[in-house]
Design a protein around this motif. Structure first.
Motif, PDB file in Angstrom:
ATOM      1  N   GLY A 133      33.756  45.934  32.768  1.00 27.56           N
ATOM      2  CA  GLY A 133      32.618  45.667  31.893  1.00 27.56           C
ATOM      3  C   GLY A 133      31.540  44.842  32.553  1.00 27.56           C
ATOM      4  O   GLY A 133      31.603  44.517  33.740  1.00 27.56           O
ATOM      5  N   GLU A 134      30.549  44.521  31.746  1.00 24.03           N
ATOM      6  CA  GLU A 134      29.441  43.677  32.172  1.00 24.03           C
ATOM      7  C   GLU A 134      29.384  42.477  31.244  1.00 24.03           C
ATOM      8  O   GLU A 134      29.736  42.578  30.065  1.00 24.03           O
ATOM      9  N   HIS A 135      28.941  41.360  31.783  1.00 24.43           N
ATOM     10  CA  HIS A 135      28.803  40.143  30.998  1.00 24.43           C
ATOM     11  C   HIS A 135      27.425  39.559  31.259  1.00 24.43           C
ATOM     12  O   HIS A 135      26.998  39.445  32.408  1.00 24.43           O
ATOM     13  N   HIS A 136      26.730  39.213  30.184  1.00 21.11           N
ATOM     14  CA  HIS A 136      25.407  38.598  30.300  1.00 21.11           C
ATOM     15  C   HIS A 136      25.437  37.291  29.515  1.00 21.11           C
ATOM     16  O   HIS A 136      25.675  37.303  28.315  1.00 21.11           O
ATOM     17  N   ASP A 137      25.221  36.189  30.223  1.00 19.93           N
ATOM     18  CA  ASP A 137      25.256  34.894  29.540  1.00 19.93           C
ATOM     19  C   ASP A 137      23.917  34.166  29.643  1.00 19.93           C
ATOM     20  O   ASP A 137      23.841  32.960  29.483  1.00 19.93           O
ATOM     21  N   GLY A 138      22.861  34.896  29.921  1.00 27.53           N
ATOM     22  CA  GLY A 138      21.542  34.276  30.021  1.00 27.53           C
ATOM     23  C   GLY A 138      21.168  33.896  31.434  1.00 27.53           C
ATOM     24  O   GLY A 138      20.017  33.584  31.705  1.00 27.53           O
ATOM     25  N   THR A 139      22.135  33.906  32.339  1.00 26.23           N
ATOM     26  CA  THR A 139      21.825  33.608  33.745  1.00 26.23           C
ATOM     27  C   THR A 139      21.950  34.910  34.521  1.00 26.23           C
ATOM     28  O   THR A 139      21.317  35.888  34.188  1.00 26.23           O
ATOM     29  N   GLN A 140      22.778  34.926  35.523  1.00 25.16           N
ATOM     30  CA  GLN A 140      22.963  36.108  36.346  1.00 25.16           C
ATOM     31  C   GLN A 140      23.943  37.077  35.676  1.00 25.16           C
ATOM     32  O   GLN A 140      25.020  36.678  35.262  1.00 25.16           O
ATOM     33  N   PRO A 141      23.583  38.367  35.556  1.00 26.75           N
ATOM     34  CA  PRO A 141      24.536  39.321  34.985  1.00 26.75           C
ATOM     35  C   PRO A 141      25.732  39.508  35.910  1.00 26.75           C
ATOM     36  O   PRO A 141      25.606  39.420  37.128  1.00 26.75           O
ATOM     37  N   LEU A 142      26.899  39.764  35.300  1.00 27.48           N
ATOM     38  CA  LEU A 142      28.139  39.900  36.051  1.00 27.48           C
ATOM     39  C   LEU A 142      28.807  41.220  35.718  1.00 27.48           C
ATOM     40  O   LEU A 142      28.778  41.683  34.582  1.00 27.48           O
TER      41      LEU A 142
ATOM     42  N   MET B  44      30.836  30.584  37.614  1.00 23.99           N
ATOM     43  CA  MET B  44      31.985  30.702  36.763  1.00 23.99           C
ATOM     44  C   MET B  44      32.660  29.337  36.662  1.00 23.99           C
ATOM     45  O   MET B  44      32.584  28.533  37.569  1.00 23.99           O
ATOM     46  N   ARG B  45      33.379  29.160  35.568  1.00 23.15           N
ATOM     47  CA  ARG B  45      34.068  27.892  35.371  1.00 23.15           C
ATOM     48  C   ARG B  45      35.287  28.114  34.470  1.00 23.15           C
ATOM     49  O   ARG B  45      35.317  29.062  33.682  1.00 23.15           O
ATOM     50  N   THR B  46      36.256  27.262  34.608  1.00 19.47           N
ATOM     51  CA  THR B  46      37.432  27.311  33.753  1.00 19.47           C
ATOM     52  C   THR B  46      36.991  27.176  32.300  1.00 19.47           C
ATOM     53  O   THR B  46      36.138  26.359  31.982  1.00 19.47           O
ATOM     54  N   GLY B  47      37.553  28.005  31.443  1.00 20.03           N
ATOM     55  CA  GLY B  47      37.208  27.982  30.023  1.00 20.03           C
ATOM     56  C   GLY B  47      36.104  28.959  29.646  1.00 20.03           C
ATOM     57  O   GLY B  47      35.917  29.256  28.470  1.00 20.03           O
ATOM     58  N   MET B  48      35.381  29.480  30.642  1.00 21.63           N
ATOM     59  CA  MET B  48      34.321  30.452  30.366  1.00 21.63           C
ATOM     60  C   MET B  48      34.944  31.717  29.791  1.00 21.63           C
ATOM     61  O   MET B  48      36.033  32.121  30.183  1.00 21.63           O
ATOM     62  N   GLU B  49      34.259  32.335  28.832  1.00 21.24           N
ATOM     63  CA  GLU B  49      34.770  33.548  28.202  1.00 21.24           C
ATOM     64  C   GLU B  49      33.865  34.720  28.553  1.00 21.24           C
ATOM     65  O   GLU B  49      32.648  34.640  28.423  1.00 21.24           O
ATOM     66  N   LEU B  50      34.471  35.807  29.015  1.00 19.80           N
ATOM     67  CA  LEU B  50      33.741  37.030  29.343  1.00 19.80           C
ATOM     68  C   LEU B  50      33.913  38.045  28.224  1.00 19.80           C
ATOM     69  O   LEU B  50      35.039  38.277  27.770  1.00 19.80           O
ATOM     70  N   ALA B  51      32.817  38.644  27.818  1.00 18.71           N
ATOM     71  CA  ALA B  51      32.825  39.729  26.831  1.00 18.71           C
ATOM     72  C   ALA B  51      33.557  39.352  25.544  1.00 18.71           C
ATOM     73  O   ALA B  51      34.189  40.202  24.920  1.00 18.71           O
ATOM     74  N   ASP B  52      33.490  38.095  25.160  1.00 18.49           N
ATOM     75  CA  ASP B  52      34.153  37.622  23.941  1.00 18.49           C
ATOM     76  C   ASP B  52      35.630  37.982  23.900  1.00 18.49           C
ATOM     77  O   ASP B  52      36.212  38.216  22.833  1.00 18.49           O
ATOM     78  N   ARG B  53      36.256  38.044  25.110  1.00 15.94           N
ATOM     79  CA  ARG B  53      37.657  38.466  25.153  1.00 15.94           C
ATOM     80  C   ARG B  53      38.489  37.769  26.215  1.00 15.94           C
ATOM     81  O   ARG B  53      39.629  37.405  25.957  1.00 15.94           O
ATOM     82  N   TYR B  54      37.967  37.600  27.423  1.00 20.75           N
ATOM     83  CA  TYR B  54      38.752  37.096  28.552  1.00 20.75           C
ATOM     84  C   TYR B  54      38.368  35.650  28.855  1.00 20.75           C
ATOM     85  O   TYR B  54      37.236  35.373  29.233  1.00 20.75           O
ATOM     86  N   GLU B  55      39.327  34.744  28.698  1.00 18.58           N
ATOM     87  CA  GLU B  55      39.081  33.329  28.957  1.00 18.58           C
ATOM     88  C   GLU B  55      39.580  32.973  30.351  1.00 18.58           C
ATOM     89  O   GLU B  55      40.767  33.119  30.650  1.00 18.58           O
ATOM     90  N   LEU B  56      38.668  32.515  31.206  1.00 17.57           N
ATOM     91  CA  LEU B  56      39.016  32.157  32.579  1.00 17.57           C
ATOM     92  C   LEU B  56      39.840  30.884  32.592  1.00 17.57           C
ATOM     93  O   LEU B  56      39.494  29.900  31.943  1.00 17.57           O
ATOM     94  N   ALA B  57      40.939  30.902  33.366  1.00 12.97           N
ATOM     95  CA  ALA B  57      41.849  29.758  33.398  1.00 12.97           C
ATOM     96  C   ALA B  57      41.875  29.055  34.744  1.00 12.97           C
ATOM     97  O   ALA B  57      42.108  27.854  34.804  1.00 12.97           O
ATOM     98  N   GLY B  58      41.665  29.772  35.825  1.00 14.51           N
ATOM     99  CA  GLY B  58      41.715  29.135  37.139  1.00 14.51           C
ATOM    100  C   GLY B  58      41.365  30.123  38.234  1.00 14.51           C
ATOM    101  O   GLY B  58      41.726  31.299  38.159  1.00 14.51           O
ATOM    102  N   LEU B  59      40.678  29.635  39.241  1.00 10.57           N
ATOM    103  CA  LEU B  59      40.272  30.475  40.366  1.00 10.57           C
ATOM    104  C   LEU B  59      41.478  30.810  41.233  1.00 10.57           C
ATOM    105  O   LEU B  59      42.248  29.935  41.620  1.00 10.57           O
TER     106      LEU B  59
END
Length: 116
Positions: free
Chosen positions: A78-87, A1-16
């Motif tokens: 939900g579930e998120h698939h970005d081509g690497t490990q599913p979350l 995971m990284r800052t700026g990553m978006e999950l499910a085209d809805r949730y933008e990660l801002a900070g751990l």
């Protein structure tokens, strides 16, 4: 995971916020509703089966029925698939800034273990 990553085209990660044995908790923004949230992210193991995903979803459904000022509110799962490990992810109310570590740890969201 990284800052700026978006999950499910809805949730933008801002900070751990925290990291534990089961996953990570991130401060995020719900872009659809334009509100702050916290997102618990659990990587799915390579051998994970549908039973594990169903159990996670069921636990989220049960937690979403709880209403109390001392616990977080579950907004989404939900579930998120970005081509690497599913979350798997769980979206909850963000903790108050001055209590962010305390609230999530007490509820087991940061560590994966029940609080005291």
């Amino acid at each position: 995971m990284r800052t700026g990553m978006e999950l499910a085209d809805r949730y933008e990660l801002a900070g751990l916020i925290g990291r534990g044995g089961m996953g990570e908790v991130w401060r995020a923004t719900d872009r659809r509703l334009r509100r702050p949230v916290a997102v618990k992210i659990l990587p799915l193991a390579a051998g994970a089966d549908a039973t594990e995903v169903a159990r996670f979803r069921r636990e989220a459904e049960i937690a979403a029925q709880l209403v109390h000022p001392g616990i977080t509110t579950v907004f989404d799962v939900g579930e998120h698939h970005d081509g690497t490990q599913p979350l798997l992810f769980l979206v909850v109310t963000p903790p108050p800034r001055e209590r962010e570590g305390f609230s999530l740890c007490r509820l087991g969201f940061a560590t994966g273990q029940p609080g005291p």
